[in-house]
Design an enzyme around this catalytic site. Structure first.
Site, PDB file in Angstrom:
ATOM      1  N   GLU A   1       0.822  -1.209   0.000  1.00 30.87           N
ATOM      2  CA  GLU A   1       0.000   0.000   0.000  1.00 30.87           C
ATOM      3  C   GLU A   1       0.858   1.262   0.000  1.00 30.87           C
ATOM      4  O   GLU A   1       2.067   1.217   0.249  1.00 30.87           O
ATOM      5  CB  GLU A   1      -0.925   0.011   1.214  1.00 30.87           C
TER       6      GLU A   1
ATOM      7  N   LYS B   1      -5.626  -2.577  13.824  1.00 30.83           N
ATOM      8  CA  LYS B   1      -4.957  -1.562  14.647  1.00 30.83           C
ATOM      9  C   LYS B   1      -5.616  -1.500  16.020  1.00 30.83           C
ATOM     10  O   LYS B   1      -6.840  -1.501  16.140  1.00 30.83           O
ATOM     11  CB  LYS B   1      -5.004  -0.211  13.948  1.00 30.83           C
TER      12      LYS B   1
END
EC number: 4.2.1.70
Length: 305
Positions: free
Chosen positions: A25, A160
């Site tokens: 990414e 996360k």
């Protein structure tokens, strides 16, 4: 081939010859770290992928072109431009392409462009998920929807830890996305190896991961697969320290009125500030670890075709 898509010659050759390719990414370059650490990290990740036997394909939108594979100059461009680059999720791609603008791809858009190019394995840091308080805000990352519909394996260090991990797992279960623990039965929490939440299955080798994904595609399932790879023990942070930093960052985000796609970059920057940079160091190391596993898995998957 999609007429808006540019596949780098090295990546195109690898795909044509059935050699392993790993998508990477670009949000981590423009929004995840400061310059020049962002560029250095991105180039190191590509190097690790190569050393593990695969071809890296960093993905982004540059001047309206969907890019599968960036040059070092393009990575430098994104790194220097930083927050001036749009953080691009699925909804943003048509507009950025039509206007000829730049976009740093999230997990969702990296999956989309990887699938367009024919790339099956993608390494990132952590995926988005259900944000804390989503029962009232409905703040749920588009990454989860993409995992439900786009056939790409995503290798990460878990969701996360700024998120609601329990609700994230529930959402993925509803969408039928397998959550695999690499060598663990417990969901990693990005900065730490443990979260208190279990995964669906534990697999222990890149070959097992590749075979599971191969079977999923052979069956005809349309979605992706989430592989959660714990941060190496030596780089894992103290859960008490990181959780306290996250709670402080969340409180500051509420006070500042931060919401939507600005939430994650804001929180990560605040956590870095509160931990004196320790969280950034751990972030970099877990990305390296994921890139290595993704390359090994991509090589095993190529051998099955």
């Amino acid at each position: 081939m999609n007429r808006y898509l540019d596949i780098a010659p090295e990546v195109q050759a690898a795909l044509r010859e059935n050699r392993p390719v790993v998508a990477l990414e670009s949000t981590i370059i423009s929004h995840g770290m400061p310059y020049p650490e962002n560029v250095e990290t991105a180039l190191n990740v590509e190097k690790i992928v190569r050393e593990a036997g695969a071809v890296p394909a960093t993905i982004a939108v540059i001047r309206g072109r969907l890019k599968a594979g960036l040059s070092p100059e393009e990575i430098e461009y994104l790194g220097k431009k930083g927050y001036a680059v749009t953080k691009a999720s699925r909804r943003d791609l048509p507009i950025l392409v039509s206007k000829g603008e730049d976009g740093a791809t999230t997990v969702a858009t990296t999956m989309i462009i990887a699938a367009m190019a024919g790339i099956s394995v993608f390494a990132t840091g952590g995926v988005g998920g259900v944000h804390r308080g989503a029962e009232t805000t409905m703040d749920i990352s588009a990454d989860l929807e993409e995992l439900a519909q786009t056939p790409v394996m995503v290798v990460c260090a878990g969701a996360k830890s700024i998120l609601d991990l329990g609700l994230t797992l529930e959402y993925l279960e509803t969408k039928g996305v397998p959550v695999i623990g690499y060598g663990t039965q417990e969901l990693p929490a990005f900065y730490t190896r443990k979260s208190g939440f279990g995964v669906d299955y534990e697999l222990d080798t890149p070959e097992q991961l590749a075979h599971a994904f191969h079977v999923q595609r052979e069956i005809g399932f349309k979605g992706g697969m989430l592989v959660t790879n714990p941060i190496p023990e030596e780089y894992s942070m103290d859960p008490a320290v990181i959780n306290a930093a996250i709670e402080q960052a969340l409180a500051q985000a509420r006070e500042a009125g931060i919401h939507g796609k600005d939430t994650t970059p804001y929180l990560l920057a605040k956590v870095k500030e509160i931990t004196g940079g320790d969280s950034l160091f751990s972030n970099i190391r877990l990305v390296y670890n994921n890139a290595r596993l993704a390359a090994q898995t991509a090589a095993a998957l190529a051998a099955l075709r």
